[in-house]
Enzyme design. Structure first.
Site, PDB file in Angstrom:
ATOM      1  N   ASP A   1      -2.521 -10.331   5.654  1.00 11.15           N
ATOM      2  CA  ASP A   1      -2.399 -11.542   4.856  1.00 11.15           C
ATOM      3  C   ASP A   1      -3.172 -12.648   5.551  1.00 11.15           C
ATOM      4  O   ASP A   1      -2.933 -12.938   6.723  1.00 11.15           O
ATOM      5  CB  ASP A   1      -0.929 -11.936   4.696  1.00 11.15           C
ATOM      6  CG  ASP A   1      -0.760 -13.215   3.892  1.00 11.15           C
ATOM      7  OD1 ASP A   1      -1.035 -13.180   2.677  1.00 11.15           O
ATOM      8  OD2 ASP A   1      -0.359 -14.237   4.477  1.00 11.15           O
TER       9      ASP A   1
ATOM     10  N   GLU B   1      -6.237  -8.841   0.547  1.00 10.95           N
ATOM     11  CA  GLU B   1      -6.246  -9.440  -0.780  1.00 10.95           C
ATOM     12  C   GLU B   1      -7.684  -9.679  -1.242  1.00 10.95           C
ATOM     13  O   GLU B   1      -8.536 -10.071  -0.453  1.00 10.95           O
ATOM     14  CB  GLU B   1      -5.503 -10.779  -0.767  1.00 10.95           C
ATOM     15  CG  GLU B   1      -4.043 -10.669  -0.387  1.00 10.95           C
ATOM     16  CD  GLU B   1      -3.442 -12.031  -0.105  1.00 10.95           C
ATOM     17  OE1 GLU B   1      -2.612 -12.492  -0.903  1.00 10.95           O
ATOM     18  OE2 GLU B   1      -3.821 -12.630   0.913  1.00 10.95           O
TER      19      GLU B   1
ATOM     20  N   ASP C   1       4.550 -14.525   5.841  1.00 13.24           N
ATOM     21  CA  ASP C   1       3.259 -13.842   5.899  1.00 13.24           C
ATOM     22  C   ASP C   1       3.421 -12.352   6.151  1.00 13.24           C
ATOM     23  O   ASP C   1       2.664 -11.534   5.615  1.00 13.24           O
ATOM     24  CB  ASP C   1       2.386 -14.471   6.984  1.00 13.24           C
ATOM     25  CG  ASP C   1       1.975 -15.891   6.649  1.00 13.24           C
ATOM     26  OD1 ASP C   1       2.019 -16.249   5.451  1.00 13.24           O
ATOM     27  OD2 ASP C   1       1.612 -16.658   7.568  1.00 13.24           O
TER      28      ASP C   1
END
Length: 394
Positions: A193, A277, A373
């Protein structure tokens, strides 16, 4: 594989002047070719192509032997191809319905790269192999320029480029047939993340700090920019002030890239599969100022967040991570980032209230608590593994 190697040049004062003149003549050629295309279409409706301009190049060189005729014919063709590529990208954006962005003239300081398309044609890498301690690159019209080669070059040198960054000169080698250096398998997988407080947080709880290089240099940069604003345009002092601001920005950029390389290398060495991501950073850092009719809200806060995201250098980090993962034989998976920070990693409940602060996550359904996170990184890992399994099943 194809890889690039970038090395610092150590030109003499005469060679630095020749490199500057080379850049300037290529900039003039680029602008003249752009004006040729614009004028031909405006007056006669004729579209000028690369082939037409390349055919005229030999006459231009013959008429200007002490100017354009000094440099490599192939490098000038590469400059014309660069303009042709800009026009093709322009028409592609028009067809796609995006903001077109017509090719623009290059002012001083906005044309800093010259490319030689083939080693041996107007340039030669390692031009003095018998030298016992130094490496040189030979450039037509410049001579044998010393190179600070800090690592070995692998593969076959395909193209050679010279780039100016502030007061520094670099040579960039694009090499083919570079052998992949696969790392031994570790059996570990991780979701990562990206954030502002920590640059990277892994699904197993490790954090890589965000060094905030721009914030650390903000005081000196602000002072240099104020000093620049007081200088008269066109003066020698203003040029020195511009160089000082550029040097500070260049230092921040190099620090950011160095940190991204170290962080990416640590991940590639530790994990066989890395899931991240698929971020749209340009959309995330878009201004919130709005328009006069519909002004934005929390503009100052959004501007600060945008500055922090850009200072972290997510895009640079992901690009470097992709290159290192390919070279090391690691698998890199990009997943949809929607709701990864709002979903509970234990029960799957998704709600905005699950994440009350930047670091604290508490599920409103099952009461699960974790670092926000880390919770998001676990969700990212699961999504990536599910995506991989679905691709293998298909």
């Amino acid at each position: 594989m194809r890889r690039s190697f970038k090395f610092l040049l150590r030109p003499t004062s005469r060679q630095a002047a020749a490199l500057t003149a080379c850049l300037e003549d290529h900039r003039i050629l680029y602008n003249a070719a752009l004006e040729h295309r614009r004028t031909a279409y405006a007056r006669a409706g004729v579209s000028v192509r690369y082939g037409d301009q390349s055919a005229e190049l030999k006459h231009i060189r013959a008429d200007d032997r002490e100017g354009q005729g000094r440099w490599s014919f192939s490098s000038q063709q590469a400059t014309l191809r660069r303009l042709d590529k800009a026009f093709r990208a322009f028409f592609d954006r028009v067809k796609a319905g995006r903001t077109p962005g017509f090719p623009r003239f290059k002012g001083r300081g906005w044309f800093d790269t010259v490319e030689w398309p083939r080693d041996g044609d107007g340039c030669r890498w390692d031009s003095q192999p018998e030298h016992p301690a130094a490496t040189f690159v030979r450039l037509q019209g410049v001579g044998h320029v010393r190179v600070h080669r800090h690592r070995p070059v692998k593969g076959r040198v395909k193209t050679i480029s010279v780039k100016r960054e502030g007061s520094r000169w670099y040579v960039v080698l694009s090499c083919d047939d570079v052998p992949a250096e696969a790392l031994p398998a570790t059996g570990a997988v991780a979701g990562i993340d990206l954030g502002v407080a920590s640059l990277v947080t892994t699904s197993d709880g490790h954090h890589i700090d965000n060094q905030r290089h721009l914030a650390a240099c903000a005081g000196r940069l602000a002072s240099a920019q104020r000093d620049l604003a007081r200088k008269k345009r066109g003066s020698k002092r203003r040029r020195k002030a511009v160089a000082r601001v550029a040097a500070l920005h260049g230092r921040v950029r190099r620090q950011r890239v160095d940190g991204a390389h170290k962080a990416a290398l640590a991940l590639v060495r530790g994990y066989d599969v890395i899931v991240h991501e698929d971020l749209r950073i340009a959309n995330m850092t878009r201004s919130a100022s709005g328009t006069i009719e519909a002004p934005g809200r929390n503009v100052a806060q959004k501007a600060g967040l945008n500055r922090s995201i850009l200072d972290a250098g997510w895009g640079v980090f992901l690009t470097i991570l992709a290159h290192k993962a390919e070279s090391a034989g690691r698998e890199l998976i990009a997943v949809d980032p929607r709701n990864t920070s709002r979903t509970c990693a234990r029960c799957g409940h998704c709600a905005k209230d699950n994440r009350r602060t930047q670091a604290a996550f508490r599920c409103t359904a099952c009461g699960h608590t974790a670092h926000a996170d880390v919770n998001a990184a676990i969700n990212i890992l699961r999504a990536g593994l599910a995506l991989r399994d679905a691709a293998e099943a298909a």
